[in-house]
Enzyme design. Structure first.
Site, mmCIF file in Angstrom:
data_model
loop_
_atom_site.group_PDB
_atom_site.id
_atom_site.type_symbol
_atom_site.label_atom_id
_atom_site.label_comp_id
_atom_site.label_asym_id
_atom_site.label_seq_id
_atom_site.Cartn_x
_atom_site.Cartn_y
_atom_site.Cartn_z
ATOM 1 N N THR A 90 -17.225 -31.346 -15.495
ATOM 2 C CA THR A 90 -18.463 -31.046 -16.217
ATOM 3 C C THR A 90 -18.240 -31.075 -17.733
ATOM 4 O O THR A 90 -17.224 -31.543 -18.207
ATOM 5 C CB THR A 90 -19.029 -29.690 -15.755
ATOM 6 O OG1 THR A 90 -20.300 -29.478 -16.345
ATOM 7 C CG2 THR A 90 -18.102 -28.556 -16.130
ATOM 8 N N HIS A 149 -13.708 -25.437 -22.243
ATOM 9 C CA HIS A 149 -13.368 -26.115 -23.497
ATOM 10 C C HIS A 149 -13.164 -25.183 -24.680
ATOM 11 O O HIS A 149 -12.752 -25.630 -25.745
ATOM 12 C CB HIS A 149 -14.467 -27.120 -23.848
ATOM 13 C CG HIS A 149 -15.804 -26.474 -24.071
ATOM 14 N ND1 HIS A 149 -16.139 -25.864 -25.255
ATOM 15 C CD2 HIS A 149 -16.870 -26.326 -23.249
ATOM 16 C CE1 HIS A 149 -17.375 -25.383 -25.164
ATOM 17 N NE2 HIS A 149 -17.835 -25.640 -23.957
ATOM 18 N N ARG A 189 -31.222 -30.645 -14.477
ATOM 19 C CA ARG A 189 -31.527 -30.398 -13.102
ATOM 20 C C ARG A 189 -32.959 -30.752 -12.857
ATOM 21 O O ARG A 189 -33.730 -30.914 -13.795
ATOM 22 C CB ARG A 189 -31.229 -28.921 -12.797
ATOM 23 C CG ARG A 189 -31.880 -28.338 -11.586
ATOM 24 C CD ARG A 189 -31.598 -26.864 -11.388
ATOM 25 N NE ARG A 189 -30.324 -26.323 -11.741
ATOM 26 C CZ ARG A 189 -29.264 -26.224 -10.945
ATOM 27 N NH1 ARG A 189 -29.344 -26.698 -9.711
ATOM 28 N NH2 ARG A 189 -28.164 -25.707 -11.371
ATOM 29 N N LYS A 228 -15.193 -29.769 -7.429
ATOM 30 C CA LYS A 228 -15.607 -29.557 -8.819
ATOM 31 C C LYS A 228 -14.566 -28.723 -9.576
ATOM 32 O O LYS A 228 -14.094 -27.704 -9.086
ATOM 33 C CB LYS A 228 -16.958 -28.854 -8.871
ATOM 34 C CG LYS A 228 -17.505 -28.717 -10.282
ATOM 35 C CD LYS A 228 -18.936 -28.251 -10.276
ATOM 36 C CE LYS A 228 -19.835 -29.304 -9.676
ATOM 37 N NZ LYS A 228 -21.255 -28.936 -9.763
ATOM 38 N N HIS A 249 -19.884 -19.689 -2.169
ATOM 39 C CA HIS A 249 -19.883 -18.652 -3.188
ATOM 40 C C HIS A 249 -21.253 -17.991 -3.278
ATOM 41 O O HIS A 249 -22.227 -18.463 -2.709
ATOM 42 C CB HIS A 249 -19.504 -19.236 -4.549
ATOM 43 C CG HIS A 249 -20.453 -20.299 -5.022
ATOM 44 N ND1 HIS A 249 -20.486 -21.572 -4.488
ATOM 45 C CD2 HIS A 249 -21.437 -20.290 -5.964
ATOM 46 C CE1 HIS A 249 -21.422 -22.290 -5.085
ATOM 47 N NE2 HIS A 249 -22.012 -21.533 -5.992
ATOM 48 N N GLU A 282 -20.753 -34.275 -14.637
ATOM 49 C CA GLU A 282 -22.019 -33.536 -14.713
ATOM 50 C C GLU A 282 -22.194 -33.045 -16.142
ATOM 51 O O GLU A 282 -21.226 -32.892 -16.876
ATOM 52 C CB GLU A 282 -22.015 -32.317 -13.791
ATOM 53 C CG GLU A 282 -21.949 -32.625 -12.323
ATOM 54 C CD GLU A 282 -21.978 -31.368 -11.465
ATOM 55 O OE1 GLU A 282 -22.097 -30.258 -12.038
ATOM 56 O OE2 GLU A 282 -21.880 -31.489 -10.234
ATOM 57 N N ASN A 283 -23.452 -32.793 -16.524
ATOM 58 C CA ASN A 283 -23.667 -32.069 -17.779
ATOM 59 C C ASN A 283 -23.701 -30.578 -17.458
ATOM 60 O O ASN A 283 -24.135 -30.161 -16.391
ATOM 61 C CB ASN A 283 -24.942 -32.518 -18.490
ATOM 62 C CG ASN A 283 -26.182 -32.486 -17.617
ATOM 63 O OD1 ASN A 283 -26.163 -32.940 -16.477
ATOM 64 N ND2 ASN A 283 -27.280 -31.977 -18.155
ATOM 65 N N ALA A 284 -23.212 -29.780 -18.393
ATOM 66 C CA ALA A 284 -23.062 -28.346 -18.149
ATOM 67 C C ALA A 284 -24.304 -27.554 -18.510
ATOM 68 O O ALA A 284 -24.577 -26.507 -17.927
ATOM 69 C CB ALA A 284 -21.871 -27.811 -18.936
ATOM 70 N N LEU A 285 -25.053 -28.034 -19.484
ATOM 71 C CA LEU A 285 -26.286 -27.370 -19.905
ATOM 72 C C LEU A 285 -27.405 -28.406 -19.930
ATOM 73 O O LEU A 285 -27.156 -29.595 -20.121
ATOM 74 C CB LEU A 285 -26.122 -26.753 -21.300
ATOM 75 C CG LEU A 285 -25.106 -25.610 -21.417
ATOM 76 C CD1 LEU A 285 -24.918 -25.207 -22.871
ATOM 77 C CD2 LEU A 285 -25.548 -24.412 -20.583
ATOM 78 N N GLU A 330 -16.604 -23.993 -7.981
ATOM 79 C CA GLU A 330 -15.509 -24.667 -8.672
ATOM 80 C C GLU A 330 -14.149 -24.162 -8.209
ATOM 81 O O GLU A 330 -13.999 -23.002 -7.816
ATOM 82 C CB GLU A 330 -15.649 -24.448 -10.184
ATOM 83 C CG GLU A 330 -16.913 -25.059 -10.745
ATOM 84 C CD GLU A 330 -17.291 -24.568 -12.128
ATOM 85 O OE1 GLU A 330 -17.985 -25.313 -12.841
ATOM 86 O OE2 GLU A 330 -16.894 -23.445 -12.494
ATOM 87 N N ASP A 376 -27.350 -27.553 -3.015
ATOM 88 C CA ASP A 376 -26.444 -26.503 -2.558
ATOM 89 C C ASP A 376 -26.824 -26.087 -1.149
ATOM 90 O O ASP A 376 -27.980 -25.723 -0.888
ATOM 91 C CB ASP A 376 -26.535 -25.286 -3.480
ATOM 92 C CG ASP A 376 -25.901 -25.529 -4.828
ATOM 93 O OD1 ASP A 376 -24.670 -25.378 -4.926
ATOM 94 O OD2 ASP A 376 -26.626 -25.870 -5.786
ATOM 95 N N ASP A 407 -27.867 -19.155 -13.247
ATOM 96 C CA ASP A 407 -28.161 -18.680 -11.893
ATOM 97 C C ASP A 407 -29.495 -17.949 -11.911
ATOM 98 O O ASP A 407 -29.572 -16.770 -12.255
ATOM 99 C CB ASP A 407 -27.053 -17.747 -11.398
ATOM 100 C CG ASP A 407 -25.818 -18.500 -10.957
ATOM 101 O OD1 ASP A 407 -25.857 -19.733 -10.983
ATOM 102 O OD2 ASP A 407 -24.829 -17.854 -10.583
#
Length: 559
Positions: free
Chosen positions: A426, A384, A502, A379, A174, A464-467, A266, A134, A182
């Site tokens: 994601t 979901h 990550r 992104k 952002h 990407e994976n979200a978690l 996003e 980032d 975060d």
């Protein structure tokens, strides 16, 4: 639960809290004082079959030059074994790894320099293609408009180049802070926040007057509200300055520019903010169109439609952030306002405003990075939950006009296709049955819908994976999703890239690292391989063993 955000749980321990510098320090390049606090992780869904358990602490790493030389040779051998960068062959999915959110400090230095350096060497040893970082607007253009400090990023880019890693650079317009994962707080530039304080309508606003400081309202995109410049002009100037500063690395080390379009980077509205407990999974969220700039646009659209009475406000019967669809008049399945003439008008306007926002910024980005050799990506959030309902309420409040009767992702894919941009999505690691069934979550169905939309629009899809997930069950799902086997015409298609969340100490745990190396190898071999998972793991085991000291060093330094 895929809260679909770029920034997820799994960043490095520690969150910098920046103390303001005194006026006396303003003339010097003083580094702000940093205190540290522990990140709070709040997972709200069950992740099945994940593998836990305490692992023994690693032994002290060997730092001898001889071992380093051996490791370098092993890295070179491994990347050769893995086929180098997969782009040349046109087969397989290259894997990138997200860097910590706070890789650059408030003083524009590199945070945990030794740890990041060791981690990059370890990732290269695993056959990883590169890293995603980032580039925070709030750090680079922090003090004054038009004054850019690239300090820490210059060092990080050179570090990546030294290790032979590619970089996906995220233009992060952002705020960091307020979303799942975060682990630190990086606000918008000081001078931007000052302008918002003078004119609160520059911030996204809900029907109760709550302001959101994560990202400037797209309602003022083209207005000179930031000291004579419009927000889109500020974003363009920032990207131009980035291009000019890093032009020697573009197309070679820096291979992708992901352009931030909203909260968490996003293209969406900040409809489900976690900050201050406003929203909790699986709430439907709330519309964000009640600042004066958005309402002015809505009024004009209603008058053009011959329905001026529709232009005074957004829906006021759409419930609260934590309601479910059937709790509300607007989103309920039978007779809900979303499915009537007013609902169609409003949702068309609301989603089109988001598409227009994307068009404006991509037009700038494309012209700025034209002929530099970099790809541009955007992104899109993987929302979901309540996907199995008729209205798809959480997607609607976020700006995706996707319902049981309407495809909301095809227009987005078509918009990206017009600019040759990559559709980055994601929640790739998730399976439907892992989610709370009562919330009608369907991440697999959503990923399939997006894959079909990108195929129809002929736009590249990345994931990407979200978690954070380190288990083989999640790896297998990512591999399956990345192969894009969604219909009879998908034989030759694969995702163009996958970014793993990550870089952190958990990734370098011995068992997690072993699985990760095999996962990267399997991804890069792609559809062309017919090897079973166990065979790939055996092949990767040699490289896991020979790079063990390097991996241990990265893990120790990151704690």
């Amino acid at each position: 639960m895929a809260l679909s955000m770029t920034h997820q749980i799994g960043s490095l321990a520690g969150a910098p809290v920046v103390a303001e510098s005194s006026a006396a320090d303003s003339s010097s390049a003083a580094v702000s004082t940093v205190a540290w606090k522990s990140p709070v992780a709040s997972l709200k869904c069950k992740v099945m079959r994940s593998e836990g358990g305490e692992l023994s602490p690693p032994v002290s790493p060997c730092r001898s030059p001889a071992v380093r030389a051996d490791l370098t040779a092993a890295c070179e051998a491994l990347t050769t074994e893995h086929g180098g960068v997969a782009r040349g062959s046109g087969k397989g999915v290259p894997v990138f790894v997200m860097m910590p959110l706070d890789s650059v400090t408030a003083g524009n230095g590199v945070n945990r320099r030794k740890a990041v350096n060791a981690a990059m060497a370890a990732l290269k040893s695993a056959g990883v293609e590169g890293v995603m970082m980032d580039v925070w607007w709030g750090l680079v253009e922090r003090e004054k408009p038009g004054e850019y400090n690239w300090g820490g990023y210059t060092e990080l880019m050179e570090m990546a180049k030294k290790h032979g890693l590619k970089v996906q650079a995220v233009m992060s317009f952002h705020q960091c802070g307020g979303n799942v994962g975060d682990s630190c707080t990086i606000p918008l530039p000081k001078w931007v926040v000052e302008e918002i304080n003078k004119d609160p309508d520059l911030a996204y606003t809900d029907q109760w007057g709550r302001r959101n400081y994560e990202y400037l309202s797209l309602g003022c995109d083209t207005l000179p509200v930031l000291k004579g410049r419009s927000p889109v002009q500020c974003y363009a100037d920032f990207m131009r300055a980035f291009r000019d500063n890093f032009k020697h690395l573009l197309g070679d080390t820096i291979v992708e520019i992901q352009v931030g379009m909203g909260p968490a980077g996003e293209l969406r509205y900040p409809s489900y903010p976690e900050q201050n407990g406003t929203w909790k999974f699986p709430g439907i969220g709330a519309f964000q169109c009640f600042d004066k700039y958005m309402l002015s646009s809505l009024k004009a659209a209603a008058e053009a439609q011959g329905k001026p009475e529709w232009g005074s406000t957004g829906p006021t019967d759409a419930g609260h952030y934590n309601n479910w669809p059937e709790d509300t008049q607007f989103f309920r399945k039978e007779g809900g306002g979303w499915d009537g003439p007013y609902g169609e008008f409003f949702l068309t306007w609301y989603s089109q405003m988001l598409l227009d926002h994307g068009e404006r910024i991509l037009t700038s980005a494309k012209s700025i990075f034209d002929d530099t050799g970099v790809k541009i990506s955007v992104k899109i959030a993987g929302i979901h939950w309540h996907y199995g309902s008729r209205s798809h309420a959480p997607e609607l409040t976020a700006g995706y006009y996707n319902t049981r009767f309407r495809d909301g992702y095809l227009p987005i894919a078509q918009m990206l296709a017009r600019h040759g941009a990559i559709f980055n999505f994601t929640c790739i690691e998730m399976r439907d049955h892992e989610q709370p069934q009562e919330a009608l979550c369907a991440p697999e169905k959503l990923v399939k819908q997006v894959a079909l939309a990108t195929q129809k629009a002929q736009v590249l899809l990345a994931g990407e994976n979200a978690l954070p997930r380190y288990d083989e069950y999640a790896h297998e799902q990512i591999i399956r999703a990345s192969q894009l086997d969604v219909d009879d015409d998908s034989d030759g298609r694969e995702m163009c890239a996958f970014t793993y969340l990550r870089m952190n100490p958990h990734l370098f745990e011995p068992d997690n690292w072993r699985k990760f190396v095999a996962f990267v190898k399997k991804m890069k071999e792609g559809k062309r391989t017919h090897k079973c998972w166990e065979e790939v793991e055996r092949e990767a085991e040699h490289y896991v063993h020979v790079t063990q000291p390097l991996v241990q060093e990265a893990k120790v330094l990151m704690h």
